[in-house]
Write a protein that holds these residues in place. Structure first.
Motif, PDB file in Angstrom:
ATOM      1  N   PRO A  55      17.097  23.460  25.597  1.00  0.00           N
ATOM      2  CA  PRO A  55      15.982  22.221  24.512  1.00  0.00           C
ATOM      3  C   PRO A  55      17.095  21.318  24.727  1.00  0.00           C
ATOM      4  O   PRO A  55      16.336  19.975  26.026  1.00  0.00           O
ATOM      5  CB  PRO A  55      15.558  23.625  23.735  1.00  0.00           C
ATOM      6  CG  PRO A  55      15.771  24.408  24.014  1.00  0.00           C
ATOM      7  CD  PRO A  55      16.802  24.632  24.965  1.00  0.00           C
ATOM      8  N   GLU A  56      18.238  20.625  24.647  1.00  0.00           N
ATOM      9  CA  GLU A  56      19.222  19.534  24.298  1.00  0.00           C
ATOM     10  C   GLU A  56      18.794  18.760  25.792  1.00  0.00           C
ATOM     11  O   GLU A  56      19.076  17.969  25.657  1.00  0.00           O
ATOM     12  CB  GLU A  56      20.369  19.883  23.607  1.00  0.00           C
ATOM     13  CG  GLU A  56      20.306  20.414  22.434  1.00  0.00           C
ATOM     14  CD  GLU A  56      21.265  20.468  21.753  1.00  0.00           C
ATOM     15  OE1 GLU A  56      22.251  20.283  21.902  1.00  0.00           O
ATOM     16  OE2 GLU A  56      21.211  21.342  20.468  1.00  0.00           O
ATOM     17  N   GLN A  57      19.122  19.501  26.608  1.00  0.00           N
ATOM     18  CA  GLN A  57      19.408  19.115  28.115  1.00  0.00           C
ATOM     19  C   GLN A  57      18.077  19.236  28.355  1.00  0.00           C
ATOM     20  O   GLN A  57      18.107  18.689  29.980  1.00  0.00           O
ATOM     21  CB  GLN A  57      20.431  19.549  28.565  1.00  0.00           C
ATOM     22  CG  GLN A  57      22.028  19.679  28.420  1.00  0.00           C
ATOM     23  CD  GLN A  57      22.055  20.260  27.287  1.00  0.00           C
ATOM     24  OE1 GLN A  57      21.513  21.357  26.350  1.00  0.00           O
ATOM     25  NE2 GLN A  57      23.711  19.611  26.910  1.00  0.00           N
ATOM     26  N   GLY A  58      16.583  19.659  28.566  1.00  0.00           N
ATOM     27  CA  GLY A  58      16.401  19.854  29.056  1.00  0.00           C
ATOM     28  C   GLY A  58      16.338  20.310  30.203  1.00  0.00           C
ATOM     29  O   GLY A  58      15.528  19.962  31.204  1.00  0.00           O
ATOM     30  N   ASP A 112       7.604  18.466  26.694  1.00  0.00           N
ATOM     31  CA  ASP A 112       6.748  17.315  25.961  1.00  0.00           C
ATOM     32  C   ASP A 112       5.457  16.727  26.608  1.00  0.00           C
ATOM     33  O   ASP A 112       5.029  15.689  26.337  1.00  0.00           O
ATOM     34  CB  ASP A 112       7.961  16.388  25.410  1.00  0.00           C
ATOM     35  CG  ASP A 112       8.316  16.940  24.326  1.00  0.00           C
ATOM     36  OD1 ASP A 112       8.204  17.478  23.593  1.00  0.00           O
ATOM     37  OD2 ASP A 112       9.398  15.888  23.862  1.00  0.00           O
ATOM     38  N   LYS A 129       7.794  25.692  21.319  1.00  0.00           N
ATOM     39  CA  LYS A 129       8.306  24.896  20.372  1.00  0.00           C
ATOM     40  C   LYS A 129       8.354  26.230  19.681  1.00  0.00           C
ATOM     41  O   LYS A 129       9.963  26.481  18.978  1.00  0.00           O
ATOM     42  CB  LYS A 129       8.675  23.648  19.868  1.00  0.00           C
ATOM     43  CG  LYS A 129       9.277  22.677  20.683  1.00  0.00           C
ATOM     44  CD  LYS A 129       8.332  21.595  20.583  1.00  0.00           C
ATOM     45  CE  LYS A 129       9.581  20.178  21.265  1.00  0.00           C
ATOM     46  NZ  LYS A 129       8.622  19.051  20.929  1.00  0.00           N
ATOM     47  N   ASP A 144      15.933  21.158  36.249  1.00  0.00           N
ATOM     48  CA  ASP A 144      15.542  19.733  35.030  1.00  0.00           C
ATOM     49  C   ASP A 144      14.227  20.261  35.180  1.00  0.00           C
ATOM     50  O   ASP A 144      13.068  20.615  35.910  1.00  0.00           O
ATOM     51  CB  ASP A 144      15.951  17.981  34.748  1.00  0.00           C
ATOM     52  CG  ASP A 144      15.182  17.584  36.234  1.00  0.00           C
ATOM     53  OD1 ASP A 144      14.241  18.179  36.750  1.00  0.00           O
ATOM     54  OD2 ASP A 144      15.461  16.655  36.007  1.00  0.00           O
ATOM     55  N   ALA A 145      12.974  19.844  34.408  1.00  0.00           N
ATOM     56  CA  ALA A 145      11.417  19.672  34.263  1.00  0.00           C
ATOM     57  C   ALA A 145      10.338  18.989  34.568  1.00  0.00           C
ATOM     58  O   ALA A 145       9.206  19.318  35.605  1.00  0.00           O
ATOM     59  CB  ALA A 145      10.589  19.302  32.629  1.00  0.00           C
ATOM     60  N   ALA A 161      12.716  25.009  32.645  1.00  0.00           N
ATOM     61  CA  ALA A 161      13.352  23.841  31.895  1.00  0.00           C
ATOM     62  C   ALA A 161      12.087  22.662  31.465  1.00  0.00           C
ATOM     63  O   ALA A 161      12.135  22.548  30.223  1.00  0.00           O
ATOM     64  CB  ALA A 161      13.720  22.850  33.174  1.00  0.00           C
ATOM     65  N   LYS A 162      10.011  23.855  31.977  1.00  0.00           N
ATOM     66  CA  LYS A 162       9.530  23.233  31.622  1.00  0.00           C
ATOM     67  C   LYS A 162       9.219  23.674  29.802  1.00  0.00           C
ATOM     68  O   LYS A 162       8.812  22.829  29.518  1.00  0.00           O
ATOM     69  CB  LYS A 162       8.029  22.925  32.334  1.00  0.00           C
ATOM     70  CG  LYS A 162       7.937  22.146  33.600  1.00  0.00           C
ATOM     71  CD  LYS A 162       7.183  23.068  33.974  1.00  0.00           C
ATOM     72  CE  LYS A 162       5.851  22.386  34.379  1.00  0.00           C
ATOM     73  NZ  LYS A 162       4.941  22.412  35.617  1.00  0.00           N
ATOM     74  N   ALA A 205      11.542  24.951  28.152  1.00  0.00           N
ATOM     75  CA  ALA A 205      13.167  24.195  27.398  1.00  0.00           C
ATOM     76  C   ALA A 205      12.362  23.299  26.548  1.00  0.00           C
ATOM     77  O   ALA A 205      12.850  22.006  25.934  1.00  0.00           O
ATOM     78  CB  ALA A 205      14.502  24.007  28.365  1.00  0.00           C
ATOM     79  N   ASP A 206      11.586  21.744  27.761  1.00  0.00           N
ATOM     80  CA  ASP A 206      11.662  20.383  27.394  1.00  0.00           C
ATOM     81  C   ASP A 206       9.726  20.417  27.603  1.00  0.00           C
ATOM     82  O   ASP A 206       9.519  19.947  28.983  1.00  0.00           O
ATOM     83  CB  ASP A 206      12.108  19.991  28.584  1.00  0.00           C
ATOM     84  CG  ASP A 206      11.719  18.513  29.275  1.00  0.00           C
ATOM     85  OD1 ASP A 206      11.758  17.852  27.832  1.00  0.00           O
ATOM     86  OD2 ASP A 206      12.447  17.955  29.473  1.00  0.00           O
TER      87      ASP A 206
END
Lengths: 342, 342
Positions: A277-280, A220, A231, A36-37, A214-215, A217-218
Motif C-alpha cells: 500500500p505505501e508504494q502502491g 484511491d 482498505k 503499479d496500479a 496493485a489496484k 494496494a492503491d
C-alpha cells in the motif's frame, strides 16, 4: 493498461537454490512481476504473460463482496472474520471456533459449507483433534472462512445458498466480475480449473494479477465503496494475521510484522500475491514447479530488492525466506537462497 | 566404465506436466539415465554428469554390509528385516514393532538409534500415535530400519556403536567403500552433505548411480558373496514390500507388484533408483526441483518406455504414476503426465 518496458522479456526467472553441504541439491524457477496500479511494470522475471491459476492467493479480492454488499455491516462481521474470509488457515482451534461461531450467527452451520473436509494442515492441531477422538468437519478446511464469507454475502443478497461454489451461481459471478474489473480483462474465455475447495479458479497472466493486486494496494482511483473495502481488508489482515494462516506460516509472519506495509497471501502450487500500500505496488509470482518453499524464498527476495524489509519483518520471516534446513537431530544441513539475476 | 553415446547430451530432461482444467498449472524437469552393468548408457535425459545426493535411494546398497559381514546370519535377520534395512518407512505399527523387536534381539534399544525422532509420515499412523497419548521415538523415524541394520553390522564386527553416523566411523567407511566399488569412482573428493537421519550423503553423478544400481541388478560379475547379498536384498524387498515403505507409497506398490522385475527405492528431493534384474539395467533419476511427485511420474514413464509395466503393476502404481488429482470433495481436478521427448 499493461505497459511493458522493452527489457522485461529479457529478465530470466528468479532462481532458487536449495543447497546441502557444498553443492546445490535442488533448484526452482519462479516467474514474478511487480506492477503499479496503472499497469506499469516496475520489475519482472521470467514469463509473465501465460495464464496462471492464482488459487488461494486471490482470496484478498474474493473477500470484497462481503464488504461491498453490506453483508459485513449487516452481520456485524469483525476484523478477525474479515481476515478469516481471506484465509488459507491451519485448522487450529482459533480458526475452527471462529468459523463455527460466525456460521451460527448467520443461522447456518458447517453443513452449509461446500468446501469439503480435511484434517488440519498444522500437524499439532491434527494430532490434537485426533487425540480428542474427533474427525475434521468442513470448518477445518483451510478455506472455510472464505466460504463462510461467501455464505454471508449470499444470505444478505438473497441468493440461494446451495451450489454457491458453481461458476454460474451469483457468488461466483460476482467474483469473476471483480477479477475482470481489477485485471482489466474480459475473462469469458479465461481457462477455468476447479480449486481444492471446489470453487472455480481462473487462469490470469501474472502481469494482470500484479496489476489487480496493485489496484487493491492503491485503491484511491477505484469507486469509493470499493476503495474503502480494500482498505478495510488490508487493515483486518494486518491486525489479525493469525486468522489468515496460523502457526508456522509465512502469511501470518509477514502480515503480522509488516505493520501494514505488505499485505500478502499464498496460493497453492507456488503462488504468492502481495500488496504494497505505501508504494502502491502489487507483486505476483508463481514457482513454475508449484512448490511453496520456492514461492516463499522468492517473495522474500523481491521484498528485499524493493527495500521493504525491516528488522521486525526479518525476525519473523527469516525462517521462511532464509531457511536453515535442519534434520531430525536439529543439525543444520542446508540453506535456500534466491538469485534475482541482472 | 561409463560409455556415453554421442547423442546423450542432446536429450532434454523429462518434462512432467501438472494439468488443471484446460492448462498446465505446474511443470517439473527430471534428469534420468538408464545404464547397464558395464556402464553402457541405454537412454538418458537431461544432465547426468553433475553430482546428485542419492539420499535414501541408495539404501539398496547401504544394506549390503549387513549381509556381507555375516551379521544377518549371526543375528538370524529375516527378510522383513532386510527389507526394513532398505526402508524409508511410514512409521506404521508394523514398522515400529519390527524395528523395536529387532533392536531387542540385538540386546539394544531405540536409545542406540542416532537417527532422531519424528512423527510417522503416514498421517493416519501419526493420528493413531497421538490418540494413544504417545510421542514418537527414534523407531518411528523413517530410517530406523536402516540404522538398526547399521547397528547389527557394527555389533557383529565389534565396532563401537556410538557415533556410527559419522563419516569416520567404520559403518560409514564401509558404505563409502561400497559406493566406490559400485560407481567405480574415487569418492575421496565427492561432495558430502548430511542426510535427514544424520548420516553422510555423497554426491554421485546420475550416470554413475545408474551404473551402481545396474551392477546391483545384474551382480553376477561381482564377487560371489556380494552377488548373493544383492540377490537376497532384491528377494527380500520383493517379498516384503510393505516393510520398505508402507501405506500409500509408490515403493510398496511397485516392489509389491513387479514380481521381482523391478526393485526400486525413492530418495528425498526427488530421487529414484531402480534395479531391473531381468534386463540387467539400472535407472537413476532426480527431479531438478526436488519434488517426489515428479520423480514418481518420471519413473513410471521410464518403466513404460522400457516396456516393463504389466497390468498388475499398473493397477497398483497408476495412482502414483498416472495420478488423477482429487480435491477435498473428491472431484477430479487435474492430472500429471510425462513427456520423454524424442
Amino acid at each position: 493498461m499493461i505497459k511493458h518496458s522493452a527489457n522485461n522479456s529479457a529478465s530470466p526467472a528468479i532462481q532458487i537454490n536449495v543447497s546441502r553441504g557444498p553443492i546445490v541439491e535442488s533448484r526452482h524457477l519462479v516467474n514474478a512481476v511487480v506492477s503499479d496500479a496503472s499497469g506499469a511494470i516496475v520489475k519482472s522475471w521470467g514469463n509473465i504473460d501465460k495464464p496462471v491459476y492464482l488459487r488461494s492467493a486471490i482470496k484478498l479480492l474474493q473477500a470484497l463482496p462481503l464488504l461491498e454488499s453490506g453483508a459485513a455491516e449487516a452481520f456485524d462481521v469483525s476484523e478477525k472474520e474479515i481476515s478469516l474470509a481471506c484465509a488459507s488457515h491451519t485448522g487450529e482451534d482459533i480458526h475452527v471456533t471462529a468459523v463455527t461461531s460466525w456460521l451460527n450467527r448467520l443461522g447456518l452451520s458447517v453443513d452449509n459449507l461446500e468446501c469439503g473436509s480435511h484434517w488440519p494442515t498444522y500437524r499439532p492441531a491434527e494430532r490434537a483433534l485426533a487425540s480428542s477422538g474427533q474427525s475434521p468437519n468442513p470448518a477445518h478446511n483451510n478455506c472455510s472462512g472464505k466460504h463462510t464469507g461467501f455464505l454471508a454475502t449470499a444470505l444478505h443478497l438473497g441468493d440461494g445458498l446451495k451450489g454457491y461454489i458453481d461458476l454460474k451461481h451469483p457468488v461466483q459471478k460476482r467474483l469473476v466480475k471483480i477479477l475482470e474489473d481489477f485485471t482489466e480483462m474480459d475473462l469469458s474465455d479465461a481457462p477455468v480449473g476447479i480449486d481444492g475447495c471446489s470453487i472455480p479458479t481462473l487462469g490470469i497472466p501474472l502481469d494482470r494479477a500484479a496489476l489487480a493486486i496493485a489496484k487493491f494496494a492503491d485503491p484511491d482511483k477505484l469507486p469509493k465503496s470499493r476503495a474503502e473495502a480494500c482498505k478495510r481488508i488490508q487493515a483486518a489482515i494486518a491486525k489479525e494475521p493469525t486468522m489468515i494462516a496460523g502457526s508456522d506460516r509465512l502469511c501470518t509472519a509477514l502480515n503480522g510484522s509488516a505493520d501494514g506495509a505488505v499485505i500478502a497471501k499464498v496460493g497453492a502450487e507456488g503462488v504468492y500475491l502481495a500488496a504494497l500500500p505505501e508504494q502502491g505496488l502489487g507483486i505476483a509470482l508463481k514457482a513454475i514447479d508449484g512448490t511453496t518453499r520456492a514461492a516463499e524464498v522468492a517473495l522474500g527476495a523481491i521484498l528485499e530488492d524493493l527495500d521493504i524489509m525491516t528488522e521486525s519483518m526479518h525476525s519473523k520471516m527469516d525462517a521462511f525466506i532464509h531457511p536453515n534446513m535442519e534434520n531430525w537431530n536439529k543439525i543444520e544441513v542446508g540453506t535456500m537462497s534466491a538469485s534475482l539475476g541482472g
